[in-house]
Design a protein around this motif. Structure first.
Motif, short mmCIF file in Angstrom:
data_model
loop_
_atom_site.label_atom_id
_atom_site.label_comp_id
_atom_site.label_asym_id
_atom_site.label_seq_id
_atom_site.Cartn_x
_atom_site.Cartn_y
_atom_site.Cartn_z
N SER A 1 30.14 35.20 44.25
CA SER A 1 30.64 33.19 43.55
C SER A 1 32.17 33.64 44.31
O SER A 1 33.33 33.39 44.62
CB SER A 1 30.29 33.05 42.55
N ASN A 2 32.11 35.08 44.28
CA ASN A 2 34.36 35.78 43.84
C ASN A 2 34.23 37.02 44.24
O ASN A 2 34.85 38.18 44.24
CB ASN A 2 34.30 35.93 42.95
N GLY B 1 39.15 47.09 47.09
CA GLY B 1 40.00 46.62 45.81
C GLY B 1 39.81 45.26 46.06
O GLY B 1 39.43 44.76 45.87
N GLU B 2 40.63 44.58 45.32
CA GLU B 2 41.22 42.80 44.78
C GLU B 2 40.93 42.08 46.32
O GLU B 2 42.02 42.39 46.66
CB GLU B 2 42.39 42.45 44.38
N LEU B 3 39.90 41.35 46.04
CA LEU B 3 39.61 40.55 47.23
C LEU B 3 39.35 38.67 46.97
O LEU B 3 38.22 38.97 47.07
CB LEU B 3 38.76 41.00 48.36
N PRO B 4 39.83 38.07 46.80
CA PRO B 4 39.89 36.79 45.98
C PRO B 4 39.21 36.08 47.43
O PRO B 4 39.80 36.17 48.36
CB PRO B 4 41.03 36.28 45.59
N LEU B 5 38.69 35.36 47.33
CA LEU B 5 37.49 34.17 47.65
C LEU B 5 38.53 33.44 47.53
O LEU B 5 39.00 33.07 46.65
CB LEU B 5 36.24 34.64 47.97
N GLY B 6 39.28 32.45 48.85
CA GLY B 6 40.21 31.60 48.35
C GLY B 6 41.58 31.90 47.69
O GLY B 6 42.18 32.68 48.23
N ALA C 1 32.60 36.89 35.14
CA ALA C 1 32.98 36.01 34.20
C ALA C 1 34.10 35.33 35.05
O ALA C 1 34.33 35.72 36.04
CB ALA C 1 34.07 35.83 32.86
N SER C 2 34.38 34.18 34.71
CA SER C 2 35.32 33.21 35.48
C SER C 2 36.64 33.73 35.22
O SER C 2 36.55 33.88 33.86
CB SER C 2 34.98 31.45 35.44
N LYS C 3 37.82 33.84 35.60
CA LYS C 3 38.65 34.33 35.09
C LYS C 3 40.12 33.92 35.30
O LYS C 3 41.23 34.60 34.58
CB LYS C 3 38.65 35.87 35.94
N ALA C 4 40.22 32.49 36.10
CA ALA C 4 41.96 32.27 35.79
C ALA C 4 42.26 31.33 35.41
O ALA C 4 41.38 29.86 34.77
CB ALA C 4 41.46 31.46 37.19
N VAL C 5 43.36 32.07 34.44
CA VAL C 5 44.16 31.02 33.54
C VAL C 5 43.91 29.19 33.61
O VAL C 5 43.30 28.20 33.51
CB VAL C 5 45.01 31.24 32.83
N GLY C 6 44.11 29.32 35.22
CA GLY C 6 45.38 27.46 35.55
C GLY C 6 44.24 26.94 35.84
O GLY C 6 43.59 25.48 35.17
#
Length: 340
Positions: A34-35, A191-196, A83-88
């Motif tokens: 998913s991410n 590395g870090e490669l967020p989707l969206g 886990a889903s991890k974005a505070v906002g």
């Protein structure tokens, strides 16, 4: 020894898989993609020479989790990142976060506690402390009412694990409360490669520098800090990954003092948002376009770690600097985007 890594194709998970394989562990990954991308497996293989086993599973599917443990009956431990991890985002989608972050944990623990012995490392967070009364934050700091649903899932997750460890003598767990992971592997293979749209500061910085984003938003400049922006403890992801291996090995070698322990993982130094931006500009040679916008709900003023317990009890200490972490993140971004 076979170790399950959930969310093992994600940012922290993939770096931890590398360090586990370097330490001689046999790894199987669960990820629902998913991410993350399945191509991360190739990056792990290029670094370590070994491609870990991979199963695409949504951990909210209890039957799929049960079937996985029947297939991989020789698993003796798990590191749980999924886990889903974005505070906002969690503020806007609380039910998604509670379902995803808690049901997956429960289904994993139900399977692990059926085993003769199981070791469990939980990806927790400094968000459990909320806005701490004192800085730096020690493990003895009170767990405050969460500032966001994301933070609350970490608090509740720790409570679930602690209660489970009280009942099952065959189950040992460590919760690693980490601060703000950044950076990338020096090989630039992972590395870090967020989707969206990125939810975290550093990938937003690197994408802005690469021209993918027009400008960077700084959420508030009226906090009671040196320059008015939020302060966080930014830790290189490779340092963080090595701590997970050391924590797992502590359980494997029966060195834990109780069957549930907690450790803070950070550098012990706080850096403001503007400090991070200016340090990135120095190491990259790129001027960033940014603007000050309103505060973001769920953000605490400042958080940085007291690392004495991790240093002395776990035997771990961060080695890499903020500048090194930002440089590695930029090198990764440039490789991904084809920038020379």
């Amino acid at each position: 020894m076979k170790i399950l890594v959930t969310g093992g194709l994600g940012f922290i998970g993939s770096h931890t898989v590398v360090e586990l394989q370097n330490a001689g562990y046999d790894v199987v990954i669960i990820d629902d993609l998913s991410n993350a991308s399945e191509s991360v497996l190739d990056g792990i293989q290029k670094i370590t020479g070994t491609k870990p086993d991979f199963e695409k599973i949504d951990l909210r599917d209890r039957d799929a989790v049960s079937a996985f443990f029947k297939k991989y009956s020789d698993i003796s431990g798990a590191i749980h990142f999924a886990a889903s991890k974005a505070v906002g985002e969690s503020v806007n989608k609380p039910l998604l976060y509670y379902e995803n972050n808690l049901s997956s944990l429960i289904y994993l623990l139900q399977e692990l506690t059926k085993k003769d012995a199981a070791n469990f490392i939980f990806s927790s967070s400094c968000t459990v402390y909320g806005q701490a009364d004192e800085l730096p934050i020690t493990e003895k700091a009170p767990v405050k009412p969460a500032e966001s649903p994301y933070g609350n899932t970490k608090q509740i997750g720790e409570e679930i694990i602690r209660d489970t460890a009280k009942i099952y003598d065959n189950f040992n767990a460590i919760a690693l409360r980490y601060f703000n992971p950044i950076g990338a592997h020096e090989s630039c293979e992972i590395g870090e490669l967020p989707l969206g749209v990125p939810q975290n500061l550093v990938p937003f910085i690197t994408q802005t520098a690469a021209g993918l984003r027009q400008e960077l938003s700084v959420f508030g400049d009226d906090y009671p800090t040196s320059d008015g922006t939020c302060v966080r403890d930014y830790i290189h992801v490779v340092d963080l990954a090595k701590a997970h291996v050391m924590a797992l090995t502590r359980l494997v070698e029966d060195k834990n003092e109780t069957n549930y322990e907690t450790f803070n993982l950070g550098t012990g130094t706080g850096s403001s948002v503007l400090e991070v931006i200016h340090t990135f500009e120095e190491v990259s040679g790129v001027d960033l376009s940014y603007k000050i916008v309103d505060r973001r709900e769920g953000d605490v003023v400042a958080a940085y770690a007291d690392t004495v317990k991790a240093n002395e009890v776990l035997g771990w200490k961060s080695q890499l600097t903020l500048a090194e972490a930002l440089k590695s993140a930029w090198n990764w971004e440039k490789k991904v985007r084809g920038i020379n």
